[in-house]
Design a protein around this motif. Structure first.
Motif, PDB file in Angstrom:
ATOM      1  N   GLU A   1      -5.459   3.713   9.797  1.00 51.12           N
ATOM      2  CA  GLU A   1      -6.264   4.856   9.371  1.00 51.12           C
ATOM      3  C   GLU A   1      -5.582   5.655   8.269  1.00 51.12           C
ATOM      4  OE1 GLU A   1      -9.270   5.423  10.227  1.00 51.12           O
ATOM      5  OE2 GLU A   1      -9.516   4.027  11.894  1.00 51.12           O
ATOM      6  N   SER A   2      -4.280   5.847   8.393  1.00 53.21           N
ATOM      7  CA  SER A   2      -3.495   6.571   7.387  1.00 53.21           C
ATOM      8  C   SER A   2      -2.103   5.955   7.407  1.00 53.21           C
ATOM      9  CB  SER A   2      -3.437   8.061   7.720  1.00 53.21           C
ATOM     10  OG  SER A   2      -2.638   8.742   6.773  1.00 53.21           O
ATOM     11  N   ALA A   3      -1.898   4.994   6.512  1.00 57.52           N
ATOM     12  CA  ALA A   3      -0.693   4.164   6.581  1.00 57.52           C
ATOM     13  C   ALA A   3       0.587   5.002   6.474  1.00 57.52           C
ATOM     14  CB  ALA A   3      -0.712   3.124   5.470  1.00 57.52           C
ATOM     15  N   SER A   4       1.568   4.593   7.265  1.00 56.43           N
ATOM     16  CA  SER A   4       2.875   5.247   7.209  1.00 56.43           C
ATOM     17  C   SER A   4       3.953   4.183   7.034  1.00 56.43           C
ATOM     18  CB  SER A   4       3.135   6.054   8.485  1.00 56.43           C
ATOM     19  OG  SER A   4       3.174   5.186   9.604  1.00 56.43           O
TER      20      SER A   4
ATOM     21  N   GLY B   1      -2.030   4.670  15.843  1.00 58.23           N
ATOM     22  CA  GLY B   1      -2.066   4.569  14.389  1.00 58.23           C
ATOM     23  C   GLY B   1      -2.927   3.433  13.872  1.00 58.23           C
TER      24      GLY B   1
ATOM     25  N   LYS C   1       0.842  -1.191   0.000  1.00 58.14           N
ATOM     26  CA  LYS C   1       0.000   0.000   0.000  1.00 58.14           C
ATOM     27  C   LYS C   1       0.881   1.246   0.000  1.00 58.14           C
ATOM     28  CE  LYS C   1      -3.980  -2.094   0.303  1.00 58.14           C
ATOM     29  NZ  LYS C   1      -5.026  -1.951  -0.758  1.00 58.14           N
ATOM     30  N   ARG C   2       0.233   2.366  -0.222  1.00 59.87           N
ATOM     31  CA  ARG C   2       0.964   3.638  -0.270  1.00 59.87           C
ATOM     32  C   ARG C   2       0.714   4.450   0.997  1.00 59.87           C
ATOM     33  NH1 ARG C   2       3.953   4.135  -4.365  1.00 59.87           N
ATOM     34  NH2 ARG C   2       3.440   3.120  -6.320  1.00 59.87           N
ATOM     35  N   THR C   3       1.677   5.284   1.316  1.00 60.50           N
ATOM     36  CA  THR C   3       1.572   6.185   2.470  1.00 60.50           C
ATOM     37  C   THR C   3       0.283   6.993   2.387  1.00 60.50           C
ATOM     38  OG1 THR C   3       3.968   6.358   2.525  1.00 60.50           O
ATOM     39  CG2 THR C   3       2.734   8.016   3.727  1.00 60.50           C
ATOM     40  N   GLY C   4      -0.427   7.059   3.508  1.00 58.87           N
ATOM     41  CA  GLY C   4      -1.659   7.828   3.582  1.00 58.87           C
ATOM     42  C   GLY C   4      -2.914   7.038   3.267  1.00 58.87           C
ATOM     43  N   GLU C   5      -2.763   5.852   2.700  1.00 58.82           N
ATOM     44  CA  GLU C   5      -3.942   5.041   2.396  1.00 58.82           C
ATOM     45  C   GLU C   5      -4.557   4.498   3.672  1.00 58.82           C
ATOM     46  OE1 GLU C   5      -2.249   2.667  -1.372  1.00 58.82           O
ATOM     47  OE2 GLU C   5      -4.334   2.186  -0.884  1.00 58.82           O
ATOM     48  N   LYS C   6      -5.837   4.213   3.629  1.00 57.49           N
ATOM     49  CA  LYS C   6      -6.516   3.491   4.703  1.00 57.49           C
ATOM     50  C   LYS C   6      -6.444   2.008   4.360  1.00 57.49           C
ATOM     51  CE  LYS C   6     -10.659   3.757   7.571  1.00 57.49           C
ATOM     52  NZ  LYS C   6     -11.908   4.503   7.833  1.00 57.49           N
TER      53      LYS C   6
END
Lengths: 116, 116
Positions: free
Chosen positions: B79-82, B63, B13-18
């Motif tokens: 919630e907002s992947a990092s 997170g 997944k990408r940064t910021g994705e749920k």
């Protein structure tokens, strides 16, 4: 969270040798569990111990619940190549009120390598 | 045998994705758990649930959130992947086993999540 002291961190042995690993804690535990994790897989339960002094076997594996309730060991006899993996100890902490809860405390694992 | 099934073995997944990680167990267990596993840090508990719609924070809940709408299913939500959430995620389940004789946890095969 609390960790169990598991040793050794890693072992490199020849096929056919016996293996011993242990976990210790400064706290009392109500249960001791031993898991094995193969690369890329989840941990699989090997042996569960519920009473101080209990000695339980599962094939070539033997584990004991220490009499002080603060330690446990796992022995593997006549190791084979498929014994390779990470072995974890885990346990349920004893609470002063006499109970415990759902959470497990884990050791950091022993990485076992078996040379054919 | 207990079967704990995690929806994906690998996920990117990408940064910021749920991000949603799903876990299903087939043994009618009351307790379900989410862990992350990182080299050198062992297994760390994120959240657990002891009943439908009930949840409790583990050791590292920041997170993350969880959802348990049905007894057999426990979802972990980023919630907002990092990038620091890149890890192996393990789901587990167990019977309640209050007091002495707590029941062991049974694990799924894990989801290896990479956040780019």
């Amino acid at each position: 969270g609390q960790q169990l002291n598991q040793s050794p961190q890693s072992m490199f042995i020849q096929e056919g040798e016996d293996v011993s690993m242990n976990c210790t804690s400064s706290s009392i535990f109500n249960t001791w569990l031993w898991y094995k994790q193969d690369p890329g897989e989840g941990p699989v339960l090997l042996i569960a111990l519920y009473k101080a002094g209990e000695l339980t076997s599962n094939g070539r594996l033997t584990a004991q619940f220490g009499t002080t309730r603060k330690d446990s060991f796992l022995n593997i006899s006549a190791s084979i190549p498929s014994d390779v993996g990470i072995y974890f100890c885990a346990g349920h902490l004893h609470f002063p009120s006499g109970g415990s809860n759902y959470k497990l405390t884990f050791g950091k694992g022993t990485l076992l390598t078996v040379n054919p | 045998d207990v079967k704990v099934t995690q929806s994906s073995r690998y996920l990117v997944k990408r940064t910021g994705e749920k991000v949603f990680l799903e876990c299903v167990q087939d043994m009618d267990h009351e307790n379900m758990f989410w862990y992350r596993q990182d080299p050198g840090l062992g297994l760390r508990l994120i959240y657990f649930s002891y009943d439908v719609k009930m949840k409790e924070k583990g050791d590292i809940p920041e997170g993350y959130s969880v959802s348990r709408e049905k007894k057999e299913r426990f979802s972990l939500i980023l919630e907002s992947a990092s990038t620091n959430q890149t890890s192996m995620y393990l789901c587990a389940s167990s019977y309640p086993g209050q007091g002495f004789g707590n029941q062991p946890q049974h694990f799924g095969d894990g989801t290896r999540l990479s956040i780019l």
